[in-house]
Design a protein around this motif. Structure first.
Motif, short mmCIF file in Angstrom:
data_model
loop_
_atom_site.label_atom_id
_atom_site.label_comp_id
_atom_site.label_asym_id
_atom_site.label_seq_id
_atom_site.Cartn_x
_atom_site.Cartn_y
_atom_site.Cartn_z
N ARG A 139 7.77 -0.69 6.57
CA ARG A 139 7.40 -1.88 6.42
C ARG A 139 8.48 -2.72 7.21
O ARG A 139 8.15 -3.98 7.36
CB ARG A 139 7.78 -2.31 4.92
CG ARG A 139 6.72 -1.93 3.92
CD ARG A 139 7.28 -2.09 2.54
NE ARG A 139 8.73 -1.23 2.35
CZ ARG A 139 9.42 -1.56 1.43
NH1 ARG A 139 8.99 -2.34 0.35
NH2 ARG A 139 10.50 -0.81 0.99
N THR A 159 0.92 -3.38 -0.71
CA THR A 159 1.72 -2.92 0.17
C THR A 159 1.17 -1.85 1.06
O THR A 159 1.59 -1.81 2.51
CB THR A 159 3.22 -2.23 -0.38
OG1 THR A 159 3.61 -3.20 -1.39
CG2 THR A 159 4.16 -2.03 0.41
N PHE A 194 7.09 -9.16 3.34
CA PHE A 194 7.82 -8.00 3.12
C PHE A 194 9.08 -8.37 2.76
O PHE A 194 9.87 -7.78 1.92
CB PHE A 194 7.84 -6.92 4.30
CG PHE A 194 6.48 -6.33 4.53
CD1 PHE A 194 5.51 -5.91 3.56
CD2 PHE A 194 6.11 -5.88 5.72
CE1 PHE A 194 4.68 -5.16 3.81
CE2 PHE A 194 5.13 -5.11 5.97
CZ PHE A 194 4.22 -4.71 4.89
#
Length: 178
Positions: free
Chosen positions: A79, A109, A168
């Motif tokens: 990420r 995600t 994020f």
């Protein structure tokens, strides 16, 4: 083609059926390398970039990297934008993008990670292991025909490395410290 599974054995079967000996593979979420070893045994003349941020991965993947000359391990969080940039320096594109970020959790995600990485690498095939995405796909209906024959979405073609997704940093303090 984009393929989604949940069962780890099905995921690995799909990997085995999809991989070619000369492919370039980017594997997100390799953990201790059980799927990586399957990939490395099949992709003998290709290149493998495997990435994971778990402490357990470091020694296990270090050992696999010594065993397979075509395997490069990056210890990092997929990420984090810098991890994507590091991978793109090693391979500007890939044949197969393999994503296993825990299997059953956080489909949002997983999808965001998929979107960013596939936009940058434009894989021929993407294989994702995530129960939530399967549940979403199987539960949804649409009357519009929008599809892609590739492992990336046509709507993101030609954008290169997309900008970092700001959300994020909102999900976990751990990301703010990097």
């Amino acid at each position: 083609m984009i393929k989604i599974s949940y069962d780890i054995n099905v995921y690995r079967d799909i990997l085995n059926d999809t991989l070619k000996t000369t492919d370039t593979i980017v594997e997100l979420g390799c953990h201790v390398g059980k799927s990586t070893e399957l990939i490395a045994n099949k992709v003998i003349n290709g290149k493998i970039i495997s990435i994971d941020n778990s402490p357990e991965a470091i020694d296990a993947m270090g050992n696999l990297s010594e065993e397979y000359d075509n395997l490069h391990f990056i210890s990092g969080d997929v990420r984090i934008h810098n991890v994507l940039e590091e991978a793109v320096k090693l391979v500007s594109s890939c044949d197969v993008l393999s994503i296993d970020l825990g299997g059953g959790y956080h489909p949002d995600t997983v999808f965001k990670v998929y979107y960013i990485w596939s936009s940058a690498l434009r894989p021929r095939d993407t294989i994702i292991r995530n129960r939530g995405l399967i549940d979403f796909v199987r539960s949804s209906k649409t009357y519009e025909e929008i599809e892609s024959d590739n492992g990336w979405l046509k709507s993101c073609y030609g954008q290169g490395i997309p900008p970092q997704i700001k959300e994020f940093s909102l999900w976990t303090d751990k990301l703010n410290n990097k």
